[in-house]
Design a protein around this motif. Structure first.
Motif, short mmCIF file in Angstrom:
data_model
loop_
_atom_site.label_atom_id
_atom_site.label_comp_id
_atom_site.label_asym_id
_atom_site.label_seq_id
_atom_site.Cartn_x
_atom_site.Cartn_y
_atom_site.Cartn_z
N PHE A 1 27.98 -31.38 -13.36
CA PHE A 1 26.57 -31.79 -13.52
C PHE A 1 25.84 -30.75 -14.36
CE2 PHE A 1 26.95 -29.47 -9.49
CZ PHE A 1 25.94 -28.51 -9.59
N ASP A 2 24.70 -31.17 -14.88
CA ASP A 2 23.81 -30.25 -15.60
C ASP A 2 22.74 -29.78 -14.63
OD1 ASP A 2 25.34 -30.99 -17.73
OD2 ASP A 2 23.83 -32.31 -18.65
N ALA A 3 22.36 -28.52 -14.73
CA ALA A 3 21.38 -27.94 -13.79
C ALA A 3 20.23 -27.29 -14.55
CB ALA A 3 22.06 -26.90 -12.91
N VAL A 4 19.05 -27.45 -13.98
CA VAL A 4 17.86 -26.77 -14.48
C VAL A 4 17.39 -25.84 -13.37
CG1 VAL A 4 15.45 -27.10 -15.16
CG2 VAL A 4 17.19 -28.64 -16.02
N TYR A 5 17.11 -24.57 -13.71
CA TYR A 5 16.88 -23.60 -12.65
C TYR A 5 16.10 -22.37 -13.16
CZ TYR A 5 20.81 -21.49 -15.15
OH TYR A 5 21.59 -20.98 -16.14
N CYS A 6 15.59 -21.62 -12.20
CA CYS A 6 15.05 -20.28 -12.47
C CYS A 6 16.02 -19.29 -11.84
CB CYS A 6 13.67 -20.09 -11.83
SG CYS A 6 12.44 -21.27 -12.42
N ILE A 7 16.02 -18.06 -12.35
CA ILE A 7 16.92 -17.03 -11.81
C ILE A 7 16.12 -16.12 -10.89
CG2 ILE A 7 18.51 -15.16 -12.38
CD1 ILE A 7 18.79 -16.42 -15.18
N ASP A 8 16.60 -16.01 -9.65
CA ASP A 8 15.95 -15.15 -8.65
C ASP A 8 16.92 -14.08 -8.19
OD1 ASP A 8 13.59 -16.52 -8.57
OD2 ASP A 8 14.12 -17.77 -6.85
N GLU A 9 16.37 -13.09 -7.49
CA GLU A 9 17.21 -12.16 -6.74
C GLU A 9 16.98 -12.45 -5.27
OE1 GLU A 9 18.10 -8.18 -9.22
OE2 GLU A 9 16.09 -8.28 -8.36
N ASN A 10 18.06 -12.56 -4.51
CA ASN A 10 17.96 -12.88 -3.09
C ASN A 10 18.36 -11.64 -2.28
OD1 ASN A 10 17.70 -14.48 -0.75
ND2 ASN A 10 19.91 -14.81 -0.70
N GLU A 11 17.46 -11.19 -1.42
CA GLU A 11 17.75 -10.01 -0.59
C GLU A 11 18.06 -10.46 0.83
OE1 GLU A 11 15.67 -5.83 0.75
OE2 GLU A 11 14.92 -6.84 -1.05
N PHE A 12 19.24 -10.05 1.33
CA PHE A 12 19.63 -10.41 2.69
C PHE A 12 20.40 -9.25 3.30
CE2 PHE A 12 22.48 -12.54 5.80
CZ PHE A 12 21.50 -13.12 6.60
N ASN A 13 19.92 -8.76 4.44
CA ASN A 13 20.54 -7.60 5.12
C ASN A 13 20.74 -6.41 4.18
OD1 ASN A 13 20.68 -8.91 7.55
ND2 ASN A 13 22.80 -9.60 7.30
N GLY A 14 19.75 -6.22 3.33
CA GLY A 14 19.81 -5.05 2.43
C GLY A 14 20.63 -5.28 1.17
N ASN A 15 21.34 -6.41 1.09
CA ASN A 15 22.12 -6.71 -0.13
C ASN A 15 21.31 -7.59 -1.06
OD1 ASN A 15 24.44 -5.36 0.78
ND2 ASN A 15 25.07 -7.14 1.99
N VAL A 16 21.32 -7.25 -2.34
CA VAL A 16 20.61 -8.04 -3.33
C VAL A 16 21.62 -8.77 -4.20
CG1 VAL A 16 18.98 -7.98 -5.26
CG2 VAL A 16 18.67 -6.41 -3.35
N THR A 17 21.51 -10.10 -4.25
CA THR A 17 22.42 -10.90 -5.09
C THR A 17 21.60 -11.81 -6.00
OG1 THR A 17 22.54 -12.57 -3.35
CG2 THR A 17 24.30 -10.93 -3.41
N ILE A 18 22.25 -12.24 -7.08
CA ILE A 18 21.60 -13.18 -8.01
C ILE A 18 21.67 -14.57 -7.38
CG2 ILE A 18 21.78 -14.30 -10.26
CD1 ILE A 18 22.99 -11.61 -11.29
N GLN A 19 20.53 -15.28 -7.39
CA GLN A 19 20.50 -16.65 -6.84
C GLN A 19 19.77 -17.55 -7.83
OE1 GLN A 19 19.64 -17.98 -2.52
NE2 GLN A 19 17.64 -18.04 -3.50
#
Length: 563
Positions: A537-555
């Protein structure tokens, strides 16, 4: 949803900026799309400073306004700071009154009652000034069309200074000074200030007159940033500078009233979006449910304990506002269904007992549902009062102007307006508004649009890109969070619905064997089927950083997807 991919700027222009800034093509393209084409413009964009603010005396009538205020202070006159009951108005009143009170005691404030007096300058407010020996009124976020009111005040020997940002009519009020960058004869370099922003230019001019620097005014910028966020003005030029430094104040040393409103918020750093959804609705709730005076009391209180008491009262008003807004939205949706008006080009509704304080929010909700220019009316005294909301790129103010013969009064912006009319004119107005919108709106504007900045691949997404994108903040109109499109994306089998009604969607996505990213689609639970069995599929999105339990990941924050 219709996806509109912005046209790519000229390659030479992008390459030139790439070379000057030493950034990649994605960043250079996003900058050029925002009108930033030179090194100096980029430097101002990425590193705004308070020196970027314009000289306030460039605004028409600023010299007259300052001169009249200084004269009032020299003569020991009583000054009334008058403003609208919404966020822009109450922050503006709090700003100007607290600044003047820092060196002059004879300052009173006045917010009109939404139900008794309605929007803008009121005869009751002028009578209050007359009864209390006030000889100068400074009106903020209102007054540009108050010709009769100002004439009434002049008869009572009360002078007016008007600070507004709404569009003027053909005639200006006969005030001592009319500060409005949208005046045709005003050459001020930036005309997108909110009402509180115009109030800030006034105190900036007064401060210059008293040998104060712009740095002495930094503590007032939390109010200006709150108004900019709430009034949905473009975050460009001066607004960008004021919003950036105002956010710094909100995050580091806000006034006690704002501190009390956000002390239970778990986020470390608040953004403009947080101001829009956390601070602004609470300030607005005072005027919607009780009285705008409560917002001014909160925002001008310097004792934290007292501010916390005011904030808890406003929190209750906000809870009441949410209940009313839900109930009226359900009734309004039922009215649309029952009247078989879903095929109309507009949504215009009326019920006499709808709460006047929340009809603007209900109009916004209906616009989200049916995506039509929307007006919601209720009974207000002997007349009907309404709030209007528009869809992207359609000027509802112009449409109202074309139907003005049926209205008592109206005012506002391209996307939001207020009005009153006589009950017997309701149906005539409704028919005229439908006809006008039908005639002037492009059919595409009745389909919700996602404006996509750029098509990229997942391989383009890395920590450096995210770091640079974060420097595009603060985001807002004309500088929205970048939206990307990526084609031929697959879920790796983790797709699942979220939320009590399965209304959201959680995925883990890859493209052509690239590194995978977690993705969340709020309100996209109905798209689960499109992602199953590794269907591309094709996706349209914004790029965020997700912080969980001190870990930061790209979401990835999905806005839409389609096979």
């Amino acid at each position: 949803m219709r996806w509109t991919l912005q046209s790519k700027p000229e390659k030479e222009q992008v390459q030139k900026l790439q070379n000057e800034l030493l950034v990649d093509e994605i960043i250079a393209t996003l900058l050029v799309q925002r009108g930033i084409t030179t090194y100096d413009q980029a430097k101002t964009f990425f590193r705004p400073t308070l020196d970027d603010l314009h000289n306030p005396y460039l605004m028409k009538d600023m010299d007259k306004a300052v001169s009249r205020i200084e004269k009032a202070i020299a003569n020991g006159e009583n000054i009334l700071i008058f403003g609208d009951y919404d966020v822009d108005g109450t922050t503006a009143v709090s700003l100007v009154s607290s600044y003047l009170k820092s060196y002059y005691p004879n300052i009173a404030t006045y917010i009109p009652d939404r139900y008794d007096e309605g929007y803008g300058i009121s005869y009751k407010g002028i009578d209050y000034a007359d009864d209390n020996g006030i000889s100068l009124i400074i009106a903020l976020d209102c007054g540009i069309k108050s010709i009769d009111h100002v004439a009434y005040a002049n008869e009572k020997n009360i002078d007016f200074i008007i600070c507004d940002h709404h569009r003027p009519g053909n005639e200006l009020p006969n005030a001592i000074a009319v500060l409005d960058p949208k005046r045709d004869d005003c050459t001020y370099p930036y005309d997108e200030l909110c009402g509180c922003g115009v109030g800030f230019k006034l105190i900036q001019a007064l401060a210059e007159n008293r040998n104060q620097s712009i740095f002495d005014l930094i503590p007032y910028l939390d109010l200006v940033a709150t108004a900019i966020a709430a009034d949905i003005v473009p975050i460009t030029g001066e607004n960008r500078v004021l919003a950036k430094f105002g956010l710094e104040v909100i995050n580091s040393n806000p006034r006690p009233g704002i501190k009390a409103l956000v002390q239970n918020v778990k986020k470390k750093v608040l953004t403009i979006t947080d101001v829009v959804f956390i601070i602004a609705p609470r300030i607005n709730a005072a005027g919607r449910i009780k009285h705008g005076n409560e917002a001014v009391a909160l925002l001008t209180e310097f004792d934290l304990e007292q501010a916390e008491i005011f904030a808890s009262e406003i929190e209750q008003h906000n809870a009441d506002r949410k209940d009313l807004d839900k109930q009226i939205t359900v009734e309004a949706l039922a009215q649309i269904e029952n009247n078989n008006e879903k095929e109309n080009f507009t949504t215009v509704l009326y019920q006499e007992n709808w709460h006047k304080g929340v009809i603007g929010i209900v109009a916004s909700r209906l616009t989200e549902t049916y995506y039509r220019p929307t007006i919601v009316f209720t009974k207000s005294g002997y007349k009907l009062a309404a709030s209007a909301r528009s869809v992207k790129d359609f000027d509802v103010y112009n449409a109202l102007e074309a139907c003005a013969e049926h209205l008592e009064q109206f005012g506002g912006h391209m996307y939001a307006a207020g009005m009153t009319l006589k009950e017997e004119n309701y149906q005539k107005f409704k028919d005229a508004f439908e006809k006008e919108v039908q005639k002037t709106i492009h059919p595409d504007l009745l389909i919700p649009e996602i404006s996509v900045d750029l098509e990229i691949n997942f391989s383009d997404i890395n920590p450096k890109l995210i770091r640079l994108l974060s420097q595009f903040e603060p985001f807002g109109p004309q500088n929205m969070t970048p939206v990307f499109m990526t084609k031929n994306v697959k879920d790796t089998g983790y797709a699942k619905p979220l939320g009590k009604d399965n209304e959201h969607l959680k995925l883990f996505v890859k493209q052509n064997g690239s590194e995978g990213f977690g993705a969340i689609g709020f309100g996209l639970g109905n798209k689960l089927e499109s992602t199953k069995n590794q269907k591309p599929f094709d996706a349209v999105y914004c790029i965020d950083e997700n912080e969980f339990n001190g870990n930061v990941t790209i979401q990835l924050r999905l806005k839409d997807l389609k096979n």
